[in-house]
Design a protein around this motif. Structure first.
Motif, PDB file in Angstrom:
ATOM      1  N   LYS A 165      18.881  11.849  -2.531  1.00 19.64           N
ATOM      2  CA  LYS A 165      19.363   9.698  -2.829  1.00 19.64           C
ATOM      3  C   LYS A 165      18.866   9.778  -4.116  1.00 19.64           C
ATOM      4  CE  LYS A 165      20.694   7.447   1.024  1.00 19.64           C
ATOM      5  NZ  LYS A 165      20.646   8.981   2.070  1.00 19.64           N
ATOM      6  N   VAL A 166      17.364  10.116  -4.907  1.00 15.57           N
ATOM      7  CA  VAL A 166      17.139  10.349  -6.023  1.00 15.57           C
ATOM      8  C   VAL A 166      17.592  10.675  -6.592  1.00 15.57           C
ATOM      9  CG1 VAL A 166      14.657  10.581  -6.758  1.00 15.57           C
ATOM     10  CG2 VAL A 166      14.757   9.821  -4.644  1.00 15.57           C
ATOM     11  N   ARG A 167      18.254  12.125  -6.288  1.00 15.83           N
ATOM     12  CA  ARG A 167      18.914  13.195  -7.333  1.00 15.83           C
ATOM     13  C   ARG A 167      20.307  12.257  -8.171  1.00 15.83           C
ATOM     14  NH1 ARG A 167      19.082  18.200  -8.202  1.00 15.83           N
ATOM     15  NH2 ARG A 167      17.572  18.517  -6.517  1.00 15.83           N
ATOM     16  N   LEU A 174       9.340  10.418  -8.204  1.00 15.96           N
ATOM     17  CA  LEU A 174       9.665   9.953  -7.202  1.00 15.96           C
ATOM     18  C   LEU A 174       9.801  10.731  -6.158  1.00 15.96           C
ATOM     19  CD1 LEU A 174       9.779   7.083  -5.310  1.00 15.96           C
ATOM     20  CD2 LEU A 174      12.652   7.446  -6.426  1.00 15.96           C
ATOM     21  N   ALA A 175      10.377  11.790  -6.696  1.00 16.42           N
ATOM     22  CA  ALA A 175      11.572  12.511  -5.953  1.00 16.42           C
ATOM     23  C   ALA A 175      10.440  13.430  -5.297  1.00 16.42           C
ATOM     24  CB  ALA A 175      12.659  14.146  -6.438  1.00 16.42           C
ATOM     25  N   ARG A 176       9.590  14.229  -5.712  1.00 20.92           N
ATOM     26  CA  ARG A 176       8.182  14.879  -5.110  1.00 20.92           C
ATOM     27  C   ARG A 176       7.539  13.730  -4.061  1.00 20.92           C
ATOM     28  NH1 ARG A 176       4.945  17.640  -9.467  1.00 20.92           N
ATOM     29  NH2 ARG A 176       3.573  18.796  -7.561  1.00 20.92           N
ATOM     30  N   ARG A 177       7.229  12.638  -4.791  1.00 28.07           N
ATOM     31  CA  ARG A 177       6.672  11.930  -3.763  1.00 28.07           C
ATOM     32  C   ARG A 177       7.346  11.336  -2.492  1.00 28.07           C
ATOM     33  NH1 ARG A 177       2.108   8.933  -5.836  1.00 28.07           N
ATOM     34  NH2 ARG A 177       1.159   9.731  -7.306  1.00 28.07           N
ATOM     35  N   LYS A 178       8.301  11.554  -2.962  1.00 27.74           N
ATOM     36  CA  LYS A 178       9.589  10.822  -1.366  1.00 27.74           C
ATOM     37  C   LYS A 178       9.502  12.026  -0.410  1.00 27.74           C
ATOM     38  CE  LYS A 178      13.826   8.776  -0.423  1.00 27.74           C
ATOM     39  NZ  LYS A 178      14.580  10.384   0.384  1.00 27.74           N
ATOM     40  N   ASP A 179       9.012  13.131  -0.728  1.00 28.39           N
ATOM     41  CA  ASP A 179       9.611  14.570  -0.463  1.00 28.39           C
ATOM     42  C   ASP A 179       8.257  14.722   0.586  1.00 28.39           C
ATOM     43  OD1 ASP A 179      11.770  14.577  -0.952  1.00 28.39           O
ATOM     44  OD2 ASP A 179      11.801  16.354  -2.136  1.00 28.39           O
ATOM     45  N   ALA A 180       7.247  15.204  -0.144  1.00 33.30           N
ATOM     46  CA  ALA A 180       6.365  14.731   0.692  1.00 33.30           C
ATOM     47  C   ALA A 180       5.408  13.303   1.922  1.00 33.30           C
ATOM     48  CB  ALA A 180       5.344  14.445  -0.244  1.00 33.30           C
ATOM     49  N   ALA A 181       6.245  12.625   1.349  1.00 35.01           N
ATOM     50  CA  ALA A 181       6.109  11.118   2.602  1.00 35.01           C
ATOM     51  C   ALA A 181       6.815  11.467   3.864  1.00 35.01           C
ATOM     52  CB  ALA A 181       5.941   9.828   2.100  1.00 35.01           C
ATOM     53  N   ILE A 182       8.326  11.418   3.354  1.00 27.09           N
ATOM     54  CA  ILE A 182       8.808  12.201   4.816  1.00 27.09           C
ATOM     55  C   ILE A 182       8.766  13.424   5.483  1.00 27.09           C
ATOM     56  CG2 ILE A 182      11.233  12.692   5.327  1.00 27.09           C
ATOM     57  CD1 ILE A 182      11.613  10.838   2.588  1.00 27.09           C
ATOM     58  N   LYS A 213       0.854  -1.432   0.206  1.00 22.88           N
ATOM     59  CA  LYS A 213      -0.434  -0.013  -0.292  1.00 22.88           C
ATOM     60  C   LYS A 213       0.536   1.504  -0.226  1.00 22.88           C
ATOM     61  CE  LYS A 213      -3.755  -2.206   2.340  1.00 22.88           C
ATOM     62  NZ  LYS A 213      -4.906  -2.245   4.204  1.00 22.88           N
ATOM     63  N   ASP A 214       2.204   1.283   0.084  1.00 17.90           N
ATOM     64  CA  ASP A 214       3.033   2.227   0.043  1.00 17.90           C
ATOM     65  C   ASP A 214       2.673   2.859  -1.243  1.00 17.90           C
ATOM     66  OD1 ASP A 214       5.373   3.791   0.572  1.00 17.90           O
ATOM     67  OD2 ASP A 214       6.341   3.102   2.310  1.00 17.90           O
ATOM     68  N   GLN A 215       2.609   3.553  -1.473  1.00 17.24           N
ATOM     69  CA  GLN A 215       2.592   4.497  -3.259  1.00 17.24           C
ATOM     70  C   GLN A 215       4.393   4.840  -3.557  1.00 17.24           C
ATOM     71  OE1 GLN A 215       0.118   7.829  -2.993  1.00 17.24           O
ATOM     72  NE2 GLN A 215      -1.863   6.156  -3.304  1.00 17.24           N
ATOM     73  N   VAL A 216       4.445   5.147  -2.262  1.00 19.45           N
ATOM     74  CA  VAL A 216       6.363   6.071  -2.716  1.00 19.45           C
ATOM     75  C   VAL A 216       7.091   4.528  -2.810  1.00 19.45           C
ATOM     76  CG1 VAL A 216       8.633   7.076  -2.073  1.00 19.45           C
ATOM     77  CG2 VAL A 216       6.145   7.264  -0.761  1.00 19.45           C
ATOM     78  N   GLU A 220      15.451   4.092   4.038  1.00 17.71           N
ATOM     79  CA  GLU A 220      14.601   4.606   4.323  1.00 17.71           C
ATOM     80  C   GLU A 220      12.764   4.914   4.438  1.00 17.71           C
ATOM     81  OE1 GLU A 220      17.640   8.006   3.128  1.00 17.71           O
ATOM     82  OE2 GLU A 220      15.509   8.107   1.847  1.00 17.71           O
ATOM     83  N   LEU A 221      12.111   4.257   3.828  1.00 20.42           N
ATOM     84  CA  LEU A 221      10.514   4.286   3.400  1.00 20.42           C
ATOM     85  C   LEU A 221      10.064   2.927   4.400  1.00 20.42           C
ATOM     86  CD1 LEU A 221      10.445   4.120  -0.107  1.00 20.42           C
ATOM     87  CD2 LEU A 221      10.278   5.994   0.691  1.00 20.42           C
ATOM     88  N   ALA A 222      10.886   2.067   4.808  1.00 18.66           N
ATOM     89  CA  ALA A 222      10.998   1.097   5.433  1.00 18.66           C
ATOM     90  C   ALA A 222      10.713   1.472   7.713  1.00 18.66           C
ATOM     91  CB  ALA A 222      12.239  -0.432   5.099  1.00 18.66           C
TER      92      ALA A 222
END
Length: 440
Positions: free
Chosen positions: A307-309, A424-432, A229-232, A363-365
């Protein structure tokens, strides 16, 4: 659980060049044992992976498409292997026992390959290899994450990738040497089996269990539902499939392509073994060897970027490298120079990508679901190694013009990769971001 938080704090407040001594301290001894294990595992695995397409097409006489299907079948088994590895690593079975399962399966696969001279046995061997790889990567990376802090994690993975590169290089070089001296393909797989045996002994003697017991017991099977269910994470999996397909194409298809198209560089009177050894040496020094030399400096240089960059930089390098592979078929007078340039850029792309991808997953887990998240993210390798060898093998069986232009198509796919990384960069920043606000 081994505490490395103080070490990571000192790492951040001193010069970045101190990260290597930090990882040499006893608190990170398991990182180095994992590096030795990866060196052994990847030497055996890299030897088998590199020579299967060359040996079974050039010497056994199977078609490139058939061999691609054999290799791809192993990737399908890898899907199950990653799920199995994630479940076992996060369960009471733990990281160490999962690594032991991987070592035993690797020994079995090498034994089957010694007896393999047809497609059915090749498929069986690759199915076992896929299960082994799935269990290995999930458990090994989860154990590394367990003993490292977030700030030093990409440095730890850089050491593991360095061991990975050295192992691949040793596998390719030693395989070429064995073929040129013994001229028996069975020697390759016997040597690989001995390396897997050494890997098994290392796990039993030096690796310790690093899995942490959480305050509230977690149902590992339910953890897979949470991760899906984790979109990122899902977006990361999509872009990572591109990266792993590129790695698979370089390891399984590019050696055969260079062997087929570099006839002007090699004497027509050379034996098949000598021709294979020549291409193996080119990969050893320009792709694997260069990667081993620059791995740690590259991580040091790029460590301050997001990391995404960093993955965006890698994606651009993959596109450039595959474009140069296509260019090798344009001008035969400078073919060798372009081959060297292509392999060198692809090597840099690989060493930029490999340490930072698992660090993103870390970072996500959640703490209790590290194995599960890694298991899902490593499905990318199963999918990539399913797509790459089959499509690559099909392209190699087509007329030379089709095989030649297929690399240009691969190069253009990196544009899609850049778009995926942007989202991915946008979603990851929004999630963190909400987590950071709560922590403050």
């Amino acid at each position: 659980m081994i505490n490395v938080r103080a070490t990571s704090h000192e790492l951040l407040t001193t010069n970045h060049m101190t990260y290597l001594p930090s990882l040499l301290q006893s608190s990170n001894r398991q990182v180095w044992f994992q590096a030795i294990g990866r060196l052994l595992y990847q030497t055996g695995y890299g030897l088998i992976q590199f020579y299967i397409p060359l040996v079974f097409v050039k010497q056994v006489g199977l078609s490139a498409t058939a061999v691609g299907i054999g290799i791809g079948s192993g990737s399908l088994a890898g899907v199950l292997g990653h799920f199995l590895g994630g479940y076992l690593a996060d369960s009471q079975y733990g990281r160490k026992n999962t690594l032991l399962v991987s070592a035993i399966l690797s020994l079995l696969a090498a034994s089957v390959l010694v007896l393999t001279h047809n497609l059915p046995l090749l498929i069986v061997a690759n199915l076992i290899i896929g299960l082994s790889a799935g269990c290995y990567w999930t458990a090994a990376d989860a154990a590394t994450i367990d003993v490292t802090a977030s700030e030093e994690r990409h440095h730890a993975f850089a050491i593991l990738v360095l061991a990975d590169s050295l192992g691949n290089g040793l596998g390719i070089f030693s395989g070429g040497l064995l073929l040129s001296l013994i001229h028996r393909i069975e020697a390759l797989f016997i040597f690989g089996g001995l390396l897997f045996l050494g890997f098994l002994v290392l796990i039993q003697v030096a690796i310790v269990e690093t899995r942490q017991d959480t305050p509230e017991p977690t149902n590992t099977l339910q953890g897979f539902a949470v991760a899906f269910k984790d979109q990122v994470l899902r977006l990361f999996v999509v872009v990572n499939i591109l990266f792993t397909t590129y790695v698979a194409l370089v390891s399984s298809t590019l050696p055969l392509y260079f062997t087929n198209t570099s006839s002007r560089l090699l004497s027509t009177t050379e034996s098949t073994q000598t021709s294979l050894a020549s291409i193996a040496n080119l990969f050893t020094w320009c792709y694997v060897g260069l990667g081993a030399v620059i791995q740690l400096p590259i991580v040091q240089i790029l460590g301050s970027l997001s990391k995404v960059r960093v993955l965006m930089i890698s994606m651009l390098l993959w596109g450039t490298g595959f474009f140069l592979v296509w260019a090798t078929g344009i001008d035969s007078s400078i073919q060798l120079a372009i081959m060297i340039a292509a392999l060198s850029i692809l090597s840099i792309a690989s060493v930029v990508y490999k340490p930072f991808a698992p660090a993103i997953v870390a970072e996500l887990a959640p703490l209790s679901l590290r194995g599960v998240y890694l298991a899902i993210s490593y499905q990318c390798w199963s999918i990539g190694y399913f797509i790459g060898p089959i499509l690559g093998g099909w392209a190699m069986d087509q007329p030379p013009n089709v095989a030649h232009h297929s690399w240009l198509v691969v190069s253009f796919t990196t544009l899609c990769g850049m778009l995926f990384l942007y989202f991915l960069a946008r979603r990851k920043d929004a999630a963190i971001a909400p987590t950071e606000v709560l922590s403050e």
